[in-house]
Scaffold this motif. Structure first.
Motif, PDB file in Angstrom:
ATOM      1  N   TYR A 221       0.833  -1.202   0.000  1.00  0.00           N
ATOM      2  CA  TYR A 221       0.000   0.000   0.000  1.00  0.00           C
ATOM      3  C   TYR A 221       0.873   1.261   0.000  1.00  0.00           C
ATOM      4  CZ  TYR A 221      -3.157  -3.601   1.734  1.00  0.00           C
ATOM      5  OH  TYR A 221      -3.866  -4.765   1.890  1.00  0.00           O
ATOM      6  N   GLY A 222       0.237   2.349  -0.400  1.00  0.00           N
ATOM      7  CA  GLY A 222       0.880   3.652  -0.332  1.00  0.00           C
ATOM      8  C   GLY A 222       1.996   3.874  -1.311  1.00  0.00           C
ATOM      9  N   PRO A 223       1.862   3.421  -2.591  1.00  0.00           N
ATOM     10  CA  PRO A 223       2.912   3.744  -3.554  1.00  0.00           C
ATOM     11  C   PRO A 223       2.843   5.214  -3.948  1.00  0.00           C
ATOM     12  CG  PRO A 223       1.087   2.689  -4.679  1.00  0.00           C
ATOM     13  CD  PRO A 223       0.758   2.659  -3.214  1.00  0.00           C
ATOM     14  N   SER A 224       3.962   5.780  -4.265  1.00  0.00           N
ATOM     15  CA  SER A 224       3.996   7.165  -4.742  1.00  0.00           C
ATOM     16  C   SER A 224       5.089   7.299  -5.789  1.00  0.00           C
ATOM     17  CB  SER A 224       4.250   8.147  -3.590  1.00  0.00           C
ATOM     18  OG  SER A 224       5.507   7.916  -2.984  1.00  0.00           O
ATOM     19  N   LEU A 225       4.791   8.086  -6.798  1.00  0.00           N
ATOM     20  CA  LEU A 225       5.743   8.398  -7.852  1.00  0.00           C
ATOM     21  C   LEU A 225       5.443   9.816  -8.279  1.00  0.00           C
ATOM     22  CD1 LEU A 225       7.999   7.198  -9.703  1.00  0.00           C
ATOM     23  CD2 LEU A 225       6.187   6.708 -11.369  1.00  0.00           C
ATOM     24  N   PRO A 226       6.361  10.737  -8.069  1.00  0.00           N
ATOM     25  CA  PRO A 226       6.081  12.143  -8.371  1.00  0.00           C
ATOM     26  C   PRO A 226       5.572  12.337  -9.786  1.00  0.00           C
ATOM     27  CG  PRO A 226       8.174  11.928  -7.208  1.00  0.00           C
ATOM     28  CD  PRO A 226       7.729  10.542  -7.546  1.00  0.00           C
ATOM     29  N   ALA A 227       4.643  13.273  -9.929  1.00  0.00           N
ATOM     30  CA  ALA A 227       4.099  13.595 -11.250  1.00  0.00           C
ATOM     31  C   ALA A 227       5.224  13.976 -12.200  1.00  0.00           C
ATOM     32  CB  ALA A 227       3.093  14.739 -11.125  1.00  0.00           C
ATOM     33  N   ASN A 228       5.064  13.597 -13.444  1.00  0.00           N
ATOM     34  CA  ASN A 228       6.012  13.895 -14.530  1.00  0.00           C
ATOM     35  C   ASN A 228       7.326  13.121 -14.425  1.00  0.00           C
ATOM     36  OD1 ASN A 228       4.188  15.841 -15.618  1.00  0.00           O
ATOM     37  ND2 ASN A 228       4.955  17.346 -14.133  1.00  0.00           N
ATOM     38  N   LEU A 272       1.706  -6.747  -8.199  1.00  0.00           N
ATOM     39  CA  LEU A 272       1.747  -6.139  -9.528  1.00  0.00           C
ATOM     40  C   LEU A 272       1.471  -4.653  -9.402  1.00  0.00           C
ATOM     41  CD1 LEU A 272       1.832  -7.663 -12.439  1.00  0.00           C
ATOM     42  CD2 LEU A 272      -0.529  -6.917 -12.592  1.00  0.00           C
ATOM     43  N   ILE A 273       2.115  -3.848 -10.231  1.00  0.00           N
ATOM     44  CA  ILE A 273       1.826  -2.418 -10.241  1.00  0.00           C
ATOM     45  C   ILE A 273       1.586  -1.951 -11.672  1.00  0.00           C
ATOM     46  CG2 ILE A 273       4.252  -1.668 -10.410  1.00  0.00           C
ATOM     47  CD1 ILE A 273       3.412   0.632  -8.422  1.00  0.00           C
ATOM     48  N   TYR A 274       0.614  -1.055 -11.808  1.00  0.00           N
ATOM     49  CA  TYR A 274       0.348  -0.372 -13.074  1.00  0.00           C
ATOM     50  C   TYR A 274       0.505   1.119 -12.823  1.00  0.00           C
ATOM     51  CZ  TYR A 274      -2.310   1.967 -16.733  1.00  0.00           C
ATOM     52  OH  TYR A 274      -2.684   2.816 -17.738  1.00  0.00           O
ATOM     53  N   VAL A 275       1.181   1.806 -13.745  1.00  0.00           N
ATOM     54  CA  VAL A 275       1.400   3.252 -13.625  1.00  0.00           C
ATOM     55  C   VAL A 275       1.156   3.890 -14.979  1.00  0.00           C
ATOM     56  CG1 VAL A 275       2.981   5.080 -12.908  1.00  0.00           C
ATOM     57  CG2 VAL A 275       3.230   2.791 -11.922  1.00  0.00           C
ATOM     58  N   ASP A 276       0.402   4.993 -14.982  1.00  0.00           N
ATOM     59  CA  ASP A 276       0.337   5.845 -16.166  1.00  0.00           C
ATOM     60  C   ASP A 276       0.535   7.292 -15.729  1.00  0.00           C
ATOM     61  OD1 ASP A 276      -2.170   6.837 -15.292  1.00  0.00           O
ATOM     62  OD2 ASP A 276      -3.276   5.354 -16.467  1.00  0.00           O
ATOM     63  N   ASN A 277       0.216   8.244 -16.575  1.00  0.00           N
ATOM     64  CA  ASN A 277       0.488   9.648 -16.245  1.00  0.00           C
ATOM     65  C   ASN A 277      -0.305  10.144 -15.044  1.00  0.00           C
ATOM     66  OD1 ASN A 277       2.318   9.947 -18.303  1.00  0.00           O
ATOM     67  ND2 ASN A 277       0.823  10.711 -19.783  1.00  0.00           N
ATOM     68  N   GLU A 278      -1.442   9.513 -14.754  1.00  0.00           N
ATOM     69  CA  GLU A 278      -2.322   9.995 -13.700  1.00  0.00           C
ATOM     70  C   GLU A 278      -2.524   9.012 -12.557  1.00  0.00           C
ATOM     71  OE1 GLU A 278      -5.280  12.776 -16.421  1.00  0.00           O
ATOM     72  OE2 GLU A 278      -5.843  10.702 -16.018  1.00  0.00           O
ATOM     73  N   LEU A 279      -2.264   7.735 -12.768  1.00  0.00           N
ATOM     74  CA  LEU A 279      -2.736   6.698 -11.863  1.00  0.00           C
ATOM     75  C   LEU A 279      -1.632   5.723 -11.474  1.00  0.00           C
ATOM     76  CD1 LEU A 279      -5.205   5.105 -10.605  1.00  0.00           C
ATOM     77  CD2 LEU A 279      -5.419   3.968 -12.829  1.00  0.00           C
ATOM     78  N   LEU A 280      -1.708   5.249 -10.227  1.00  0.00           N
ATOM     79  CA  LEU A 280      -0.962   4.077  -9.796  1.00  0.00           C
ATOM     80  C   LEU A 280      -1.965   3.107  -9.195  1.00  0.00           C
ATOM     81  CD1 LEU A 280       0.929   6.746  -8.618  1.00  0.00           C
ATOM     82  CD2 LEU A 280       2.484   4.834  -8.255  1.00  0.00           C
ATOM     83  N   TYR A 302      -5.734  -4.738  -4.953  1.00  0.00           N
ATOM     84  CA  TYR A 302      -5.593  -4.573  -3.510  1.00  0.00           C
ATOM     85  C   TYR A 302      -6.704  -3.666  -2.979  1.00  0.00           C
ATOM     86  CZ  TYR A 302      -0.886  -6.508  -2.596  1.00  0.00           C
ATOM     87  OH  TYR A 302       0.195  -7.335  -2.410  1.00  0.00           O
ATOM     88  N   ASN A 303      -7.219  -3.976  -1.781  1.00  0.00           N
ATOM     89  CA  ASN A 303      -8.022  -2.980  -1.080  1.00  0.00           C
ATOM     90  C   ASN A 303      -7.150  -1.748  -0.851  1.00  0.00           C
ATOM     91  OD1 ASN A 303     -10.280  -4.635  -0.878  1.00  0.00           O
ATOM     92  ND2 ASN A 303      -9.663  -5.480   1.098  1.00  0.00           N
ATOM     93  N   GLU A 304      -7.701  -0.582  -1.071  1.00  0.00           N
ATOM     94  CA  GLU A 304      -6.943   0.674  -0.957  1.00  0.00           C
ATOM     95  C   GLU A 304      -5.780   0.699  -1.952  1.00  0.00           C
ATOM     96  OE1 GLU A 304      -8.384   2.624   1.122  1.00  0.00           O
ATOM     97  OE2 GLU A 304      -9.539   1.153   2.262  1.00  0.00           O
ATOM     98  N   GLY A 305      -5.940   0.046  -3.094  1.00  0.00           N
ATOM     99  CA  GLY A 305      -4.822  -0.086  -4.020  1.00  0.00           C
ATOM    100  C   GLY A 305      -4.805   0.916  -5.156  1.00  0.00           C
ATOM    101  N   PHE A 306      -5.625   1.979  -5.087  1.00  0.00           N
ATOM    102  CA  PHE A 306      -5.709   2.968  -6.164  1.00  0.00           C
ATOM    103  C   PHE A 306      -5.172   4.311  -5.678  1.00  0.00           C
ATOM    104  CE2 PHE A 306      -8.704  -0.297  -7.144  1.00  0.00           C
ATOM    105  CZ  PHE A 306      -8.751  -0.367  -8.527  1.00  0.00           C
ATOM    106  N   TYR A 307      -4.277   4.920  -6.459  1.00  0.00           N
ATOM    107  CA  TYR A 307      -3.640   6.175  -6.071  1.00  0.00           C
ATOM    108  C   TYR A 307      -3.485   7.053  -7.305  1.00  0.00           C
ATOM    109  CZ  TYR A 307      -2.514   3.185  -2.136  1.00  0.00           C
ATOM    110  OH  TYR A 307      -2.602   2.306  -1.092  1.00  0.00           O
ATOM    111  N   PHE A 308      -3.433   8.369  -7.079  1.00  0.00           N
ATOM    112  CA  PHE A 308      -3.329   9.316  -8.184  1.00  0.00           C
ATOM    113  C   PHE A 308      -1.983  10.023  -8.148  1.00  0.00           C
ATOM    114  CE2 PHE A 308      -7.963   9.031  -7.509  1.00  0.00           C
ATOM    115  CZ  PHE A 308      -8.327   8.603  -8.779  1.00  0.00           C
ATOM    116  N   ARG A 309      -1.420  10.222  -9.333  1.00  0.00           N
ATOM    117  CA  ARG A 309      -0.183  10.975  -9.475  1.00  0.00           C
ATOM    118  C   ARG A 309      -0.446  12.432  -9.799  1.00  0.00           C
ATOM    119  NH1 ARG A 309       3.562   8.663 -13.878  1.00  0.00           N
ATOM    120  NH2 ARG A 309       5.082   9.989 -12.784  1.00  0.00           N
TER     121      ARG A 309
END
Length: 390
Positions: A221-228, A272-280, A302-309
């Motif tokens: 949980y709690g992945p982060s990847l700075p925008a851009n 597994l992780i998926y990342v695009d310009n807006e979403l993790l 994952y429960n609580e597995g959606f995050y925004f960049r």
């Protein structure tokens, strides 16, 4: 003429018995049953075919559905539906002269988002007094940037009687944009072996994108990847999927290293992780029966597995808080995420790469299909299972 009386079937679906049709009271979409269909230029005469129509002020689209007998042991002989998008597209071109050879991506997604839901919620009638199969099949359609005649999906039907979950609805009238273009297609990249020295397929555990961090020490949980931040740092280090325009990445970043003792049915998983310009998004994935070939994978968010960049995401894409229950993605966000998983696994070629820390059962085998659990039916968060085979 008096308007038809509508009765609620489930969630946002109302039943128009006079037409008959399922009517989405939120989006204004309708899926109408037109009866049996027979045309020797489109369907074999020794098979049973039905016609439905998708209807909306912006688009009409005919739907040809084969009714055949289920072959599974527990449902053998029950009527099962199979929507054929290739035949449906031929009929669409014939009835709407001048249209393209196949529906453009945005139009097809608009139809499919609705029809998958509607046929899965379609009420049984006296004609189905012995019941119907627990699934509906959908053959053909857009996948990973191209029209694919071979892809086949199986969607579980709504359980009857169905119960609505507390705070589990998303009755947003959002519809997929008609002018949307398909996302950039995924390509598969494998671990790069050193030219000199012994063959070594060993990889780290975890393998993380440059800049990717997790709040959770167990990396769930709690992945982060700075925008851009560019989606880099995987080249040669592991097997992964990257879109042609380098805006989407999907890959197993961690494999289980210890067993859980609280369940005899537990099986080792990849994270597994998926990342695009807006979403993790993160989830659990594993091959089903990897010792057999071909191999389907299974994926569960994952429960609580959606995050925004990004802070500039369309309002339809959001997280619904249901405290004390786990938060869930909005319907639009779920659809976007589910199709990203399908796009990626459709070209997952498999790899010999593995970490020495993984449990022995874990293998990065090639995918012949993918099962995705959980999602929406009738605007309600439910427990459908989608199985796609490529």
């Amino acid at each position: 003429m008096a308007e038809s009386t509508l009765t609620t079937v489930f969630g946002w679906w109302d039943w128009d018995a006079e037409t008959p049709a399922l009517v989405n009271r939120v989006t204004g979409e309708r899926v109408a049953f037109r009866g049996k269909f027979g045309d020797p230029d489109l369907v074999p005469s020794d098979e049973t075919w039905l016609r439905f129509d998708y209807e909306h002020p912006e688009l009409s689209f005919p739907l040809l559905v084969e009714e055949r007998q289920a072959e599974e042991r527990l449902e053998k002989g029950l009527p099962a539906w199979r929507l054929d998008y290739q035949r449906s597209s031929h009929l669409w071109r014939r009835e709407f002269e001048g249209e393209t050879r196949r529906p453009i991506y945005g139009a097809w997604r608009r139809v499919d988002d609705c029809v998958t839901d509607a046929l899965s919620c379609w009420p049984e009638s006296e004609y189905d007094r012995n019941g119907r199969a627990s699934y509906v099949c959908f053959d053909g359609g857009w996948l990973n940037g191209d029209w694919d005649e071979a892809v086949s999906r199986r969607e579980t039907r709504l359980a009857t009687p169905a119960k609505e979950q507390p705070n589990g609805d998303d009755y947003n009238p959002w519809l997929f944009p008609m002018d949307a273009v398909p996302p950039s297609r995924f390509d598969f990249y494998d671990l790069v072996l050193r030219r000199n020295g012994p063959e070594n397929w060993s990889i780290d555990n975890p393998v993380l994108l440059d800049g990717l961090r997790f709040e959770d020490p167990e990396l769930r949980y709690g992945p982060s990847l700075p925008a851009n931040t560019p989606l880099k740092g995987l080249d040669g280090r592991t097997a992964y999927l990257l879109s042609e325009d380098s805006t989407r990445v999907l890959y197993p970043y961690f494999g289980d290293t210890k067993r859980r003792s609280d369940s005899g049915h537990w099986k080792p998983h990849f994270s597994l992780i998926y990342v695009d310009n807006e979403l993790l998004l993160t989830g659990l994935a594993k091959p089903i029966a990897p010792s057999r070939r071909p191999v389907d994978w299974t994926f569960r968010f994952y429960n609580e597995g959606f995050y925004f960049r990004s802070d500039s995401v369309d309002a339809a894409f959001h997280i619904n808080s249901r405290h004390p229950l786990p938060s869930i993605p909005s319907r639009a966000l779920w659809l976007r995420s589910r199709w990203a998983i399908l796009d990626g696994f459709s070209c997952w070629e498999g790899s010999k790469a593995r970490s020495p820390d993984w449990l022995p059962e874990l293998e990065l085998v090639a995918a012949s299909g993918i099962q995705v659990a959980l999602g929406y039916r009738g605007g309600q968060w439910a427990a459908p299972l989608m199985t796609a085979r490529f």
